[in-house]
Motif scaffolding. Structure first.
Motif, short mmCIF file in Angstrom:
data_model
loop_
_atom_site.label_atom_id
_atom_site.label_comp_id
_atom_site.label_asym_id
_atom_site.label_seq_id
_atom_site.Cartn_x
_atom_site.Cartn_y
_atom_site.Cartn_z
N ALA A 242 30.19 3.95 23.98
CA ALA A 242 30.03 4.96 25.03
C ALA A 242 28.56 5.34 25.19
CB ALA A 242 30.85 6.20 24.69
N ALA A 243 27.82 5.39 24.08
CA ALA A 243 26.39 5.71 24.15
C ALA A 243 25.64 4.65 24.95
CB ALA A 243 25.81 5.83 22.75
N ARG A 244 25.99 3.38 24.74
CA ARG A 244 25.33 2.31 25.48
C ARG A 244 25.60 2.42 26.98
NH1 ARG A 244 26.44 -0.65 20.81
NH2 ARG A 244 28.52 -1.25 21.55
N LYS A 245 26.80 2.92 27.32
CA LYS A 245 27.18 3.03 28.75
C LYS A 245 26.83 4.40 29.34
CE LYS A 245 31.17 -0.04 28.19
NZ LYS A 245 32.66 -0.08 28.18
N HIS A 246 26.23 5.30 28.56
CA HIS A 246 25.90 6.67 28.98
C HIS A 246 27.16 7.48 29.29
CE1 HIS A 246 21.59 5.48 30.49
NE2 HIS A 246 22.00 4.72 29.50
N ASP A 247 28.29 7.14 28.69
CA ASP A 247 29.55 7.86 28.97
C ASP A 247 29.65 9.09 28.07
OD1 ASP A 247 30.27 6.01 30.82
OD2 ASP A 247 31.58 4.84 29.50
N VAL A 248 29.57 10.26 28.69
CA VAL A 248 29.63 11.52 27.93
C VAL A 248 31.04 11.74 27.41
CG1 VAL A 248 29.32 14.02 28.09
CG2 VAL A 248 27.80 12.50 29.34
N HIS A 249 31.13 12.34 26.22
CA HIS A 249 32.43 12.62 25.61
C HIS A 249 33.28 13.45 26.59
CE1 HIS A 249 35.42 13.69 22.68
NE2 HIS A 249 34.76 13.08 21.70
N PRO A 250 34.50 12.98 26.93
CA PRO A 250 35.32 13.68 27.94
C PRO A 250 35.60 15.14 27.58
CG PRO A 250 36.28 11.55 27.36
CD PRO A 250 35.16 11.77 26.42
N GLU A 251 35.81 15.42 26.30
CA GLU A 251 36.13 16.79 25.89
C GLU A 251 34.93 17.72 26.14
OE1 GLU A 251 37.75 19.29 22.02
OE2 GLU A 251 37.51 17.12 21.87
#
Length: 927
Positions: A242-251
Motif C-alpha cells: 500500500a505504501a508503494r501505491k500511496h494507498d492510505v489506510h482505509p480506517e
C-alpha cells in the motif's frame, strides 16, 4: 538453507573479490559489521580509481565510503608491483558545518590515532599537516585559491553532505572546490537521496572525469509512518505494498473524514455565554500527552519537530507544568554532572540571564528544546545527552535535521507547514524525508517511527504523497562573486576563468532548462490572448480603465505606508517621555490593557522600549509596535524603590494598585489597529474622478472584466520574468563574470590588461557576502581611528542581517561609530548604483541592528544589558542569535587583523576587539 555447493561457490566469489579489492578486504575486517551492497559497490569503484557519487537516505551509512577513502590514503594507494606499498598520500574530509567537522574528527581520531588526523575549521587548527584532515568546505576553497602547500600529496577529497551545494548562501563553495581541485584528486561525493542524481553525475563526469553513481533507496532500519488523530494512533499505510501505491489506510481515511464532518457541523458547541455559536476550534493532543504516549508505547527517544523557536521552548514548559519525568534518579545525577562540567566557563550571572535553571530542570526530566536561538554551549549539551540516551524527548526546529548525528527511535511532526523567512509554506517531500530520516537508530532499533499530528487542514493522502515521494532535486545556487573573480583571474587569467565558470553545475543546469522555459512562454502567450478576449468591454477601452484601478491601488498603499510611519513616529515620541509610575494603556496585542512604567525607555540605543507591569501581572518591555496610537499618561502610581519585577508578590501588589485607579482597561473600545482615512490626496482624488468618468465604469459586467484583466496582468508579469530568464540563461554566468570584471577594473581592483592590483589582492582575501564593501572600507580608511568596541560595532553592519524587516533605522553609539557607519552607507550607495547600472545583483544594504549589542559586549557590559539592546527583537535578543552574529563579527575582524590592505593601527585594534569579544558565553564557543 543453501547447499554445500552454493556455499562453496559463494566462498570462491568472496576469495576472488578479495584478490581484486585487497584494500577493501582489509578495511571491512576492522568494521565489525558486513557492508551493504551499495557501500561495497561504491568502495570497489574507489579502489578501481574512479570518483564516486553516493546518494542514500539519512542513516544508511554513506560515511563508510568516505572512511574507505581515508583508509586508501593511509594505506598508500595501490600497491607497487613488487608488493611494496606506495608513498603515503593525503585525504581531506570536508563537511558543511563546524559541528559535523568536530564530530568526524573525533570519530577518525578514535580509529586512526591523533597523530594521523588533523582538524581545520574557522575556530580550530589541530595537526593541519596530518595525512588526514577534517575541515569545513570553505577552508578547502581558501586553500585552493591561496595555492597552499598543504595540498601537496592530496589524493582524495570526501565531500560529505554534498547536497549542500543547493544552499543559497553557501552552496557555491562546493562547486568552486569541485571545479578547482587538481585533476589528480579523486572526489568522493556523499549526498542525501536526490531525484536528479544522474544529472549531477553527468556534470561531475564533465569536470572530474570518470565518476560512478551509486544510488540506494533502502533504509537499513525500516520506517513506519503513522498519524495521531486526537487520542488515536493510526498506521498511514496498511502494508508495504500500500505504501508503494500511496494507498492510505482505509480506517484512517474514514476516521479523519468523520472527525472533520463533526467539526464542520459544530458538534460540541461551547457552553455558557455564546453557547449557540459554532464549537471551539479543533484542539489536537497536548504536547505533554504526546510525549507521555510515546513513553508508554516504548517510542522514546523522540524528536518532536515544531517549526518555531518559541514553540519549542513553550513545549518544554508545558511538559514541565504537566509533571512529566522521563528519567531515573541515576540518569538525573549523570545529566547534572555532564551539564555542570560543560558550563564552567560561563559566568554565574550570565547563566541566570540565559534561563539556566529552567533549562537544567527540563534536562533532568529528560526534556529539552533545540533551536538556533539557544546558546551553542546549551545546544551541544542537549545533543550529547540525547545521543547518550539521557534526554528522551527533544523539541526542535528543522535546523536539527541538518545538524550532527542525532538519531531517534521516533520523529513527530506537529505541522506540515513552516515559515521560510518570507511566508508559511508546505513542507516539500525532500524536507519531509530529511526530517523523518532521523527515526530509527542503526544497530539499536529494529524499526523507526514517524508520526504526523492530524489537524483539519491535514489530508492523510497529502502525507502519503510526502512519505512516498523522493523528489528532492539538487539545484545549483552558484554565482560569481567579487572575491571569486579576483581569485580566478589571479590564478588562471581572465579568459580561462570565464571558461571555468561555464563548466559549473549552475550553467550545466541552466543550458538544459532553456527548452522547457521557452515552451512555457509560448503557452503563457496564448493564455494571455484568451484572457484579453474575456476582459474586453463593449463600453470602451477596458485596458485603460483597469490601468486606472491599478494606479489607485498603488497610490492607496503608498499613502497607507506613509501614515503608518507617521503613527510609529508619534508612538516613539510618546514613549520617550514616560517616567517611572506613569499608568498607560497598551491599546492592542497580547499585552493590551493598563500598565505601569517600571523603567523608562533606556536612551542611547534603538527605539524606546520601557519596562512595564501590566494589570495582568506581566512584566516586560513594550515598544512602538505595541502602540497604534501615542501612549497617553492616564494616572500615576507610586512604584517602590528597588522594585523587583521578578518577584510574584511585588508584581501582585503593584498590579492591584494599577487596578485601584479605576481606569477602564480598554478605554471604551477594544484593541485593534486604528484605521485612519487615507486623506484628501490630490493625485488620488484625480485618479478616482477619472475612473468614475470612464465609459467602462458603467458596465454591468465591470467586475467580471476586471477579474480577467487581473489574471492577464499577473500572467504577463510572470511571462516577462520567464522571457528574461530564457534570455539570460545561455552563457549567463560568463556574462555576469564579464560585468563583475568590468566593475572591478573600473574601481581599480583589476588592471587594464587583466592583472590583479594590490587592492584586488586585498579583496581576494576577504570572505564575506559584502566582500567589495569591506574592501572599499579598508581602502578609504573608514574604520581607522576607532576603539576596539567601536570597530566591532562598525564592522557588524556589513555582517548582520535581521530575521525580519524593520521599518526604522536603528540608532548607533554616539561618536566615531556614527561617522564610520555613515561613510559605510555612502560607499554602499555608490556600489549599489554601480551594480544596478551594470545589471548585477546588488550588495545587501548594511544592517545597523547588531551595532549596540556587540558594542556593549566588547565594552565588557553584562550579558543581560547586551541582550536587551537588540534592535529588531520583541523582548530580548536570543542568546544563540547573539553568539552566532558575534562569531561572524569575530571572523571578519580576524580577516582584518591579517589583511595586507589594513593599516597597522587597524590590525592592532582588530586583535584587541577579538580579545574583548571572546569572553563569557563567547569564550566557550571560541575554544
Amino acid at each position: 538453507m543453501s547447499s554445500p555447493a552454493e556455499r562453496y561457490a559463494a566462498a570462491r566469489r568472496r576469495a576472488a573479490q578479495s584478490s581484486m579489492f585487497p584494500a577493501l578486504d582489509e578495511f571491512a575486517l576492522d568494521l565489525g559489521f558486513d557492508l551493504d551492497d551499495f557501500q561495497r559497490e561504491a568502495c570497489q569503484s574507489l579502489e578501481r580509481g574512479s570518483g564516486v557519487l553516493v546518494c542514500a537516505p539519512t542513516g544508511a551509512g554513506k560515511t563508510v565510503v568516505g572512511e574507505f577513502a581515508v583508509h586508501l590514503a593511509l594505506r598508500g594507494g595501490t600497491s607497487a608491483p613488487d608488493g611494496e606499498q606506495g608513498p603515503r598520500r593525503k585525504c581531506f574530509y570536508t563537511t558543511p558545518i563546524k559541528a559535523l567537522s568536530n564530530q568526524k574528527y573525533h570519530d577518525l581520531v578514535a580509529r586512526y590515532g591523533a597523530d594521523q588526523v588533523g582538524l581545520l575549521t574557522g575556530d580550530n587548527a589541530i595537526n593541519g599537516d596530518a595525512p588526514v584532515v577534517v575541515m569545513t568546505t570553505e577552508v578547502l576553497r581558501n586553500m585552493l585559491y591561496a595555492g597552499s602547500s598543504t595540498l601537496d600529496g592530496l589524493a582524495y577529497v570526501v565531500m560529505d553532505e554534498v547536497h549542500y551545494l543547493a544552499d543559497r548562501f553557501r552552496g557555491g563553495v562546493w562547486e568552486e572546490v569541485i571545479i578547482h581541485l587538481p585533476a589528480s584528486v579523486t572526489l568522493v561525493s556523499l549526498s542525501a537521496t536526490v531525484s536528479n542524481a544522474e544529472e549531477f553525475a553527468d556534470w561531475l563526469v564533465t569536470v572530474r572525469g570518470e565518476t560512478s553513481v551509486v544510488v540506494s533507496e533502502h533504509r537499513p532500519v525500516p520506517l513506519w509512518q503513522h498519524m495521531l488523530v486526537g487520542k488515536r494512533m493510526f498506521d498511514l499505510f496498511h502494508d508495504a505494498d500500500a505504501a508503494r501505491k500511496h494507498d492510505v489506510h482505509p480506517e484512517l481515511l474514514r476516521y479523519t473524514r468523520d472527525t472533520a464532518r463533526r467539526l464542520e457541523l459544530g458538534e460540541g458547541r461551547s457552553a455558557g455565554p455564546g453557547g449557540g455559536r459554532r464549537g471551539p476550534r479543533w484542539r489536537g493532543p497536548m504536547r505533554p500527552d504526546i510525549v507521555d504516549r510515546l513513553d508508554r508505547e516504548g517510542l522514546l527517544p523522540a524528536i518532536l519537530f515544531i517549526f518555531s523557536r518559541a514553540g519549542c521552548d513553550a513545549a518544554v514548559q508545558q511538559c514541565l507544568a504537566a509533571g512529566l519525568r522521563l528519567t531515573t534518579p541515576e540518569e538525573r545525577a549523570e545529566i547534572r554532572e555532564v551539564v555542570e562540567s560543560r558550563v564552567t566557563a560561563i559566568p554565574g550571572e550570565d547563566l541566570s540571564v540565559l534561563g539556566y535553571w529552567e533549562w537544567l530542570d527540563g534536562l533532568e526530566r529528560g526534556l529539552a528544546a533545540h533551536h538556533a536561538g539557544m546558546l551553542p554551549a546549551f545546544k551541544e549539551v542537549v545533543e550529547e545527552l540525547f545521543v547518550r540516551g539521557l534526554v528522551k524527548a527533544v523539541f526542535a526546529t528543522e535546523t536539527l535535521a541538518l545538524g550532527i548525528n542525532m538519531p531517534a527511535r521516533c520523529v513527530v511532526l506537529e505541522r506540515l507547514v513552516k515559515y521560510n523567512g518570507e511566508a508559511h509554506v508546505d513542507l516539500t517531500p525532500g524536507e519531509y524525508t530529511q526530517l523523518t530520516g532521523r527515526a530509527g537508530r542503526r544497530g539499536i532499533d529494529v524499526e523507526g517511527h514517524a508520526v504526523v499530528v492530524w489537524s483539519p487542514e491535514t489530508d492523510p493522502r497529502h502525507v502519503a504523497g510526502l512519505a512516498s515521494t523522493r523528489t528532492y532535486p539538487l539545484r545549483s545556487s552558484f554565482r560569481p562573486s567579487y572575491n571569486m573573480a579576483v581569485n580566478l583571474v589571479g590564478s588562471v587569467g581572465a579568459e580561462p576563468a570565464r571558461a571555468l565558470l561555464e563548466s559549473s553545475f549552475a550553467q550545466f543546469q541552466a543550458d538544459r532548462s532553456v527548452v522547457g522555459l521557452a515552451r512555457q512562454v509560448q503557452r503563457n502567450t496564448e493564455t494571455i490572448e484568451a484572457y484579453g478576449v474575456e476582459a474586453a468591454c463593449h463600453h470602451g477601452d477596458f485596458d485603460e480603465y483597469f490601468a486606472l484601478r491599478v494606479a489607485i491601488g498603488d497610490r492607496e498603499r503608498a499613502l497607507a505606508r506613509q501614515g503608518q510611519t507617521q503613527r510609529k513616529a508619534a508612538a516613539v515620541t510618546s514613549l520617550e517621555r514616560l517616567r517611572v509610575g506613569d499608568v498607560i494603556r497598551v491599546p492592542s496585542g497580547r499585552r493590551a490593557g493598563l500598565a505601569v512604567v517600571l523603567d523608562p525607555a533606556a536612551g542611547g540605543f534603538g527605539e524606546p522600549r520601557p519596562l512595564v507591569l501590566t494589570q495582568d501581572r506581566w512584566a516586560g518591555r513594550v515598544g512602538p509596535g505595541d502602540f497604534t496610537t501615542p501612549a497617553e499618561v492616564l494616572a500615576r502610581v507610586r512604584v517602590p524603590k528597588n522594585f523587583n519585577h521578578r518577584s510574584p508578590a511585588a508584581r501582585r501588589d503593584l498590579a492591584a494598585a494599577v487596578a485601584a485607579t479605576g481606569l477602564d482597561r480598554h478605554g471604551g473600545r477594544r484593541g485593534g489597529r486604528s484605521r485612519q482615512p487615507v486623506g484628501d490626496d490630490h493625485r488620488l482624488s484625480q485618479l478616482r474622478t477619472e475612473l468614475r468618468r470612464h465609459p467602462c465604469h458603467a458596465c454591468p459586467e465591470r467586475e467580471e472584466h476586471a477579474r480577467w484583466a487581473e489574471r492577464r496582468r499577473r500572467l504577463e508579469r510572470d511571462t516577462e520574468e520567464l522571457r528574461q530568464r530564457v534570455a539570460g540563461r545561455t552563457g549567463s554566468l560568463a556574462r555576469t563574470f564579464d560585468r563583475i570584471v568590468a566593475l572591478l577594473t573600473a574601481r581599480g581592483y583589476l588592471g587594464g590588461t587583466g592583472e590583479v592590483t594590490d587592492a584586488g589582492r586585498t579583496l581576494g582575501r576577504i570572505w564575506s557576502e559584502a566582500d567589495l564593501l569591506v574592501a572599499e572600507c579598508l581602502r578609504r580608511g573608514v574604520w581607522d581611528g576607532l576603539s576596539p568596541a567601536e570597530l566591532a560595532a562598525a564592522v557588524s553592519v556589513v555582517v548582520f542581517e535581521a530575521r525580519r524587516d524593520v521599518d526604522e533605522r536603528a540608532s548607533l553609539p554616539r561618536g566615531p561609530v556614527v561617522d564610520a557607519v555613515d561613510e559605510t552607507l555612502k560607499l554602499w550607495g555608490d556600489i549599489e548604483a554601480d551594480e544596478s547600472g551594470r545589471g548585477l545583483s546588488v550588495t545587501r544594504e548594511p544592517d545597523l541592528g547588531f551595532a549596540w549589542p556587540i558594542y556593549r559586549w566588547a565594552r565588557g557590559e553584562a550579558l543581560a544589558k547586551v541582550l536587551a539592546s537588540g534592535h529588531e527583537f520583541d523582548g530580548e535578543m536570543p542568546a544563540g542569535d547573539f553568539v552566532r552574529w558575534a562569531r561572524q563579527v569575530v571572523d571578519l575582524l580576524g580577516q582584518l587583523k591579517d589583511s595586507g590592505g589594513a593599516s597597522a593601527e587597524l590590525r592592532s585594534t582588530a586583535r584587541q576587539a577579538i580579545a574583548a569579544i571572546n569572553r563569557g558565553v563567547l569564550a566557550y564557543h571560541a575554544t
